[in-house]
Design a protein around this motif. Structure first.
Motif, PDB file in Angstrom:
ATOM      1  N   GLU A 171      47.200  50.591  45.005  1.00  0.00           N
ATOM      2  CA  GLU A 171      46.877  50.218  46.380  1.00  0.00           C
ATOM      3  C   GLU A 171      46.238  48.830  46.426  1.00  0.00           C
ATOM      4  O   GLU A 171      46.530  48.020  47.304  1.00  0.00           O
ATOM      5  CB  GLU A 171      45.942  51.260  46.989  1.00  0.00           C
ATOM      6  N   ILE A 172      45.366  48.558  45.466  1.00  0.00           N
ATOM      7  CA  ILE A 172      44.744  47.237  45.385  1.00  0.00           C
ATOM      8  C   ILE A 172      45.812  46.179  45.076  1.00  0.00           C
ATOM      9  O   ILE A 172      45.875  45.120  45.703  1.00  0.00           O
ATOM     10  CB  ILE A 172      43.642  47.224  44.310  1.00  0.00           C
ATOM     11  N   ALA A 173      46.667  46.480  44.096  1.00  0.00           N
ATOM     12  CA  ALA A 173      47.710  45.533  43.692  1.00  0.00           C
ATOM     13  C   ALA A 173      48.642  45.208  44.855  1.00  0.00           C
ATOM     14  O   ALA A 173      49.141  44.076  44.964  1.00  0.00           O
ATOM     15  CB  ALA A 173      48.501  46.103  42.518  1.00  0.00           C
ATOM     16  N   SER A 174      48.871  46.190  45.729  1.00  0.00           N
ATOM     17  CA  SER A 174      49.797  45.981  46.846  1.00  0.00           C
ATOM     18  C   SER A 174      49.303  44.916  47.816  1.00  0.00           C
ATOM     19  O   SER A 174      50.079  44.399  48.628  1.00  0.00           O
ATOM     20  CB  SER A 174      50.027  47.299  47.597  1.00  0.00           C
ATOM     21  N   THR A 183      46.564  36.550  47.267  1.00  0.00           N
ATOM     22  CA  THR A 183      46.042  37.225  46.072  1.00  0.00           C
ATOM     23  C   THR A 183      44.839  38.105  46.404  1.00  0.00           C
ATOM     24  O   THR A 183      43.925  38.240  45.597  1.00  0.00           O
ATOM     25  CB  THR A 183      45.659  36.187  44.994  1.00  0.00           C
ATOM     26  N   ARG A 184      44.844  38.703  47.578  1.00  0.00           N
ATOM     27  CA  ARG A 184      43.706  39.533  47.978  1.00  0.00           C
ATOM     28  C   ARG A 184      43.512  40.694  47.009  1.00  0.00           C
ATOM     29  O   ARG A 184      42.377  41.099  46.729  1.00  0.00           O
ATOM     30  CB  ARG A 184      43.917  40.046  49.406  1.00  0.00           C
ATOM     31  N   PHE A 200      38.752  41.491  40.983  1.00  0.00           N
ATOM     32  CA  PHE A 200      37.692  40.668  40.386  1.00  0.00           C
ATOM     33  C   PHE A 200      36.316  41.083  40.918  1.00  0.00           C
ATOM     34  O   PHE A 200      35.361  41.228  40.142  1.00  0.00           O
ATOM     35  CB  PHE A 200      37.923  39.177  40.700  1.00  0.00           C
ATOM     36  N   GLU A 201      36.225  41.249  42.229  1.00  0.00           N
ATOM     37  CA  GLU A 201      34.939  41.615  42.831  1.00  0.00           C
ATOM     38  C   GLU A 201      34.429  42.934  42.258  1.00  0.00           C
ATOM     39  O   GLU A 201      33.239  43.060  41.917  1.00  0.00           O
ATOM     40  CB  GLU A 201      35.101  41.725  44.349  1.00  0.00           C
ATOM     41  N   GLU A 252      53.162  43.055  40.888  1.00  0.00           N
ATOM     42  CA  GLU A 252      52.082  42.598  41.766  1.00  0.00           C
ATOM     43  C   GLU A 252      50.977  41.880  40.986  1.00  0.00           C
ATOM     44  O   GLU A 252      50.223  41.090  41.564  1.00  0.00           O
ATOM     45  CB  GLU A 252      51.463  43.778  42.530  1.00  0.00           C
ATOM     46  N   PHE A 253      50.865  42.164  39.705  1.00  0.00           N
ATOM     47  CA  PHE A 253      49.919  41.449  38.850  1.00  0.00           C
ATOM     48  C   PHE A 253      50.612  40.392  37.985  1.00  0.00           C
ATOM     49  O   PHE A 253      50.071  39.324  37.747  1.00  0.00           O
ATOM     50  CB  PHE A 253      49.173  42.430  37.935  1.00  0.00           C
ATOM     51  N   SER A 254      51.791  40.698  37.499  1.00  0.00           N
ATOM     52  CA  SER A 254      52.411  39.849  36.471  1.00  0.00           C
ATOM     53  C   SER A 254      53.182  38.653  37.022  1.00  0.00           C
ATOM     54  O   SER A 254      53.399  37.682  36.303  1.00  0.00           O
ATOM     55  CB  SER A 254      53.362  40.684  35.598  1.00  0.00           C
TER      56      SER A 254
END
Length: 975
Positions: free
Chosen positions: A83-86, A552-553, A559-560, A539-541
């Motif tokens: 979900e974060i990666a999306s 890049t949210r 990171f946060e 979504e990361f690579s």
């Protein structure tokens, strides 16, 4: 500080005790509850907490549990991270600047990047059981040597910008004049200039950033850095400039794109002394900046000054060609503050991938890829000119600079964004466009439509494409020399052949898929599959490191949350994720301390106190940070000698910048006096830098920020489960106390949160270092939760004490705490065996291979010892298997001591035993082949065979060869 989860409550309700699932911590932690009790019983204790009370000083114990939220199951954590990666948006990237999208051949992705046989191996310091990786790295070096036209290359560095900084340092060290200036062409990538400037400041080097076309050597300059092709795509003829530089006594470094060198004259052929660059586009995903393997090549005369590792060819005891790390006397653990560099790692996994990309495609395939990219770029330039735009240079490879004229930049960027395309903004009237291996004619068509400003195109990309344009504008720069002629680059072009080659190499390497790797200070623990899976998610690579922050949210949330968790675990106020190796974390932390002193008008503070037992990277990093190293003695228990510390802190009080200390100590003990040590340094105006190599003994039990440390680097590839990758990648974020937060690293290309003008600048090419592997640590923390992380620490300490106690009758532990226990690792003393049986520590290390084990850390921090760290991931069964191997070896030594066995011709001196040696017709040993090959019951069930016999290291250094041998060398013995 919590890793926030919108589903935290519901997820917690799914944990074991309510459902049937087994918690991840029970998958990660090796011993079962019953095994924990069995081990505690041997130690004479009833509970795990009793052991911790006996081991960790009460004065530094944290009273509250870590505030990290509920633990997640593997499934729930993956769903949350997805979900974060999306929230990341994968745009087509034409930004360039040294980062390009590429195609990772699936056979390489599945069988190297996603294969624990490759990513869980350790640095090849025991080469007899690392021949596969070493061969792949030799292929990497050969690729670089051939493409650059230089004579020697190393086995990779951290990133292109770091490699440029290393080239500057090497040039400075080789300079015979008193020059203090280093020239950098303004056409270099901006992130490279940023990192070079950061590296130069503490060394007192003046970095001159200017146009090489107008620069005049009217002042002493020890080195120059040029970009080839330039950051805006222009290809310059550097020959005259290089001649002027050499006439002025300067060494010349050329940062070159290796793919372009398939078409362009290599740097070694037009006068470069050093070539550096990134091999990212050789099949390595963008990954928002890393990890990627940089390269470093130079002339053979500078071989002893080359930073990092070099793989060299030697021979084994049977005369067979064998590979190992060459010229180790240059390294930090030997030369310490006089080392050529503090870099003790390489990006091995990524270098292996890049080398296999070259093997898979071969010279013809690489040239075809380069020609296709160039042809598309020529087509793009032609179309844009027809649309009325000006092109910055007519000589380019894959990048063009487009002058917009009357067209508004905002309109171009808005149209591009609507088509999910990223371009590079050079200035208000200029954009850059870089093409890559993934670019198609449809991409060009989309670009033409963006620049057509809504008008109907008078052509199509297909109509403009001209196959004859492959080297249209490169004639005066065209490469004429051959490259990659060795058979290895011309044989494995079918997937079947490459797959078999990869598995042949993998079979020569011992990794965590085979057995425990009990290396002290290296923390070889489980790298869980669920932790590794997100690395390959697009979504990361597939995100460019300089993509707009708005795209890049997902990464920013990652990171946060990771920074928040690491701050909670360490007790620090701020975290920087930029350092992409532990050694770089050390360097960054010391720069932060230096900058802090400067801001207070105390720039004279330049003395760094370092215990004699410290990692070799510590003094090397201090020198890089412009500090003077003063060694602190250790007492007989391995602790910092407090009296010596006080005396030297007082002596150097006015100049004292910092103390570097490892905790628990390098000797594997929780020093009771750590708070007093910190107080002594603070009283003299210094700061305390804590080496976080042993953080695996602290998580959940104590926090460096609470008991006196001002800075600490964290080896995410140790404590937080990023795999070692056979010697890299790693990550070395730093945590700092509140007064040091303003000085954390920044970046010149990407605006980072809370960037402060007091920052030390950039220490890595990408703003968040090797961002694509950070999901591994996020997953580990999320799945373990506060309770699991704390339990892991306790079991790591239990496992180490269990091994120490089991081996005590055979190999005494050299150091213990005041209650008789060790921390998460123990040092077993083998020094007496040299006197009683002429057995060296290396003999035991090699004999362990016959039992199927990688040796613990050898002869460090004390010569003639082994440092054992089992980690929490190993089961009691595996611990016992290792102990039984060590006990059996001690019995073999006893037979030598009693005179039953010859002191030279014995199982240990001849180890490791290869299959080939065992089936030889002649057998000149007083022991049986069975004793040699199958010394323990488990070796009959599964036998790991060392690929070669014991290596002759001296021969390899006397006859340095760091590229692929001709095939015939493998069919005959080396003389």
């Amino acid at each position: 500080m919590v890793i926030y989860s919108p589903h935290a409550e519901s997820v917690s309700q799914q944990q074991p005790g309510i459902g049937t699932a087994i918690a991840f911590k029970q998958r990660h932690i090796g011993p079962s509850a019953d095994e924990v009790q069995e081990m505690l019983k041997m130690l004479g204790l009833s509970t795990l907490d009793a052991l911790i009370d006996q081991t960790v000083p009460q004065a530094i114990r944290q009273n509250l549990a870590l505030n990290l939220g509920a633990e997640r199951s593997e499934h729930a954590a993956l769903a949350e991270l997805k979900e974060i990666a999306s929230k990341n948006q994968v745009f087509r990237s034409f930004i360039g600047m040294g980062y390009h999208d590429c195609i990772t051949p699936p056979v390489i992705q599945r069988n190297i990047l996603e294969n624990p046989g490759w990513y869980t191996a350790y640095t090849p310091y025991q080469p007899e059981i690392a021949q596969g990786r070493l061969e792949a790295l030799l292929n990497f070096q050969t690729t670089i040597i051939d493409l650059t036209g230089l004579e020697i290359a190393n086995a990779s560095l951290l990133d292109e910008a770091t490699a440029a900084a290393e080239a500057m340092s090497m040039s400075y060290g080789l300079c015979k004049s008193k020059a203090k200036a280093f020239f950098v062409s303004s056409t270099c990538h901006p992130q490279t200039i940023d990192v070079v400037q950061t590296r130069a400041r503490p060394l007192g080097i003046d970095v001159i950033v200017s146009d090489h076309q107008t620069f005049v050597f009217d002042q002493p300059v020890f080195g120059v850095l040029l970009q080839y092709p330039a950051t805006d795509g222009t290809i310059y003829d550097y020959r005259n400039f290089i001649e002027q530089a050499h006439a002025a006594g300067a060494l010349v470094t050329v940062a070159a794109d290796p793919l372009s060198l398939c078409l362009l004259t290599p740097p070694g052929e037009f006068g470069a002394d050093i070539a550096i660059g990134s091999t990212q586009r050789f099949g390595i995903p963008l990954g928002y900046g890393g990890p990627h393997a940089a390269y470093f090549a130079t002339k053979e005369e500078y071989k002893r000054q080359v930073p990092g590792r070099i793989v060299g060819v030697s021979k084994d005891i049977h005369g067979k060609p064998a590979l190992r790390l060459a010229l180790q006397t240059r390294e930090q653990h030997i030369r310490r503050d006089k080392a050529t560099s503090n870099i003790c790692t390489a990006q091995v996994l990524l270098a292996v991938m890049a080398s296999m990309y070259a093997v898979y495609h071969g010279p013809a395939g690489l040239k075809s890829i380069a020609q296709n990219i160039h042809a598309l770029t020529v087509t793009l330039a032609a179309g844009l000119k027809q649309l009325g735009y000006s092109i910055g240079s007519e000589v380019f490879f894959d990048t063009i600079k487009v002058e917009l004229g009357t067209r508004r930049l905002e309109d171009i960027l808005e149209a591009a964004q609507a088509d999910r395309i990223n371009l590079r903004t050079i200035d208000a009237n200029t954009v850059g466009i870089s093409l890559d291996e993934t670019t198609t004619l449809q991409d060009l068509q989309d670009l033409f439509e963006i620049f057509a400003d809504g008008d109907e195109l008078p052509f199509t990309a297909e109509e403009l494409a001209n196959p004859k344009s492959k080297i249209q504008n490169l004639k005066s720069f065209a490469r004429t020399s051959s490259y990659l002629t060795h058979p290895v680059f011309n044989r494995y072009h079918s997937e079947t052949e490459l797959l078999r080659y990869l598995h042949r190499l993998q079979a020569k390497d011992l990794s965590l898929t085979t057995s425990m790797i009990p290396l002290g200070s290296c923390t070889m623990k489980l790298n869980a599959t669920a932790e590794m899976m997100p690395v390959s998610w697009p979504e990361f690579s597939k995100i460019h490191p300089f993509a707009p922050r708005s795209q890049t949210r997902g990464y920013q949330i990652l990171f946060e949350q990771l920074e928040s968790a690491l701050a909670e675990i360490t007790g620090f106020a701020g975290i920087s994720l930029q350092p992409n190796a532990g050694s770089q974390g050390e360097y960054s932390g010391l720069l932060v301390i230096r900058k802090y002193h400067e801001s207070r008008g105390e720039s004279h503070r330049n003395v760094c106190l370092i215990p004699q037992s410290a990692h070799g990277t510590n003094p090397a990093s201090a020198v890089m940070a412009g500090m003077k190293v003063v060694a602190i003695a250790c007492d007989r228990q391995g602790n910092v000698d407090l009296a010596d510390l006080k005396a030297k802190a007082e002596k150097h009080g006015h100049e004292l910048a910092a103390l570097m200390v490892t905790y628990p100590s390098t000797h594997g003990v929780f020093e009771e006096q750590i708070e007093e040590i910190c107080t002594v340094v603070h009283a003299c105006g210094g700061q305390v830098y804590m080496d976080g190599a042993n953080m695996n003994a602290q998580v959940g039990l104590c926090r460096p920020g609470d008991f006196g440390a001002d800075v600490c680097h964290l080896n995410l590839h140790k404590t937080f489960c990023i795999p070692h990758g056979g010697g890299g990648p790693g990550m070395g974020p730093i945590g700092v106390a509140s007064h040091l937060v303003p000085y954390l690293p920044s970046h010149s290309v990407v605006q980072m949160d809370d960037t402060n003008p007091k920052s030390i600048g950039a220490v890595a090419a990408a703003p968040w270092g090797s961002a694509s592997i950070l999901p591994i640590s996020w997953m580990y923390i999320a799945m373990m939760g506060a309770v699991g992380l704390t339990e892991a620490t306790k079991v790591a300490i239990l496992n180490a004490n269990y091994i120490a106690r089991r081996l005590e009758p055979y190999y005494p532990s050299l150091y213990k705490g005041k209650t008789g226990f060790v921390a998460h690792e123990c040092i077993i003393d083998l020094r007496s065996l040299k006197k009683t049986a002429q057995i060296e520590v290396d003999d035991i290390a090699k004999r362990l291979m016959d039992y199927g084990f990688h040796a613990p850390t050898v002869s460090w921090p004390v010569a003639g010892t082994m440092m054992v760290e089992p980690t929490e991931s190993e089961s009691k069964q595996e611990l016992d298997r290792f102990c039984e191997a060590m006990i059996a070896i001690r019995q073999e030594i006893a037979e030598i001591e009693s005179g039953q066995v010859d002191s030279e011709n014995n199982l240990l001196k001849n180890a490791p035993h290869t299959a080939e040696s065992l089936i030889a017709s002649e057998w000149h040993h007083p022991y049986s082949r069975e004793q040699a090959a199958y010394p323990a019951p488990w070796t009959r069930e599964h036998k790991f065979w060392p690929a070669i016999g014991r290596i002759d290291n001296a021969y390899g250094d006397r006859n340095l060869i760091c590229s692929c041998l001709p095939i015939e060398a493998y069919t005959q013995d080396l003389k």
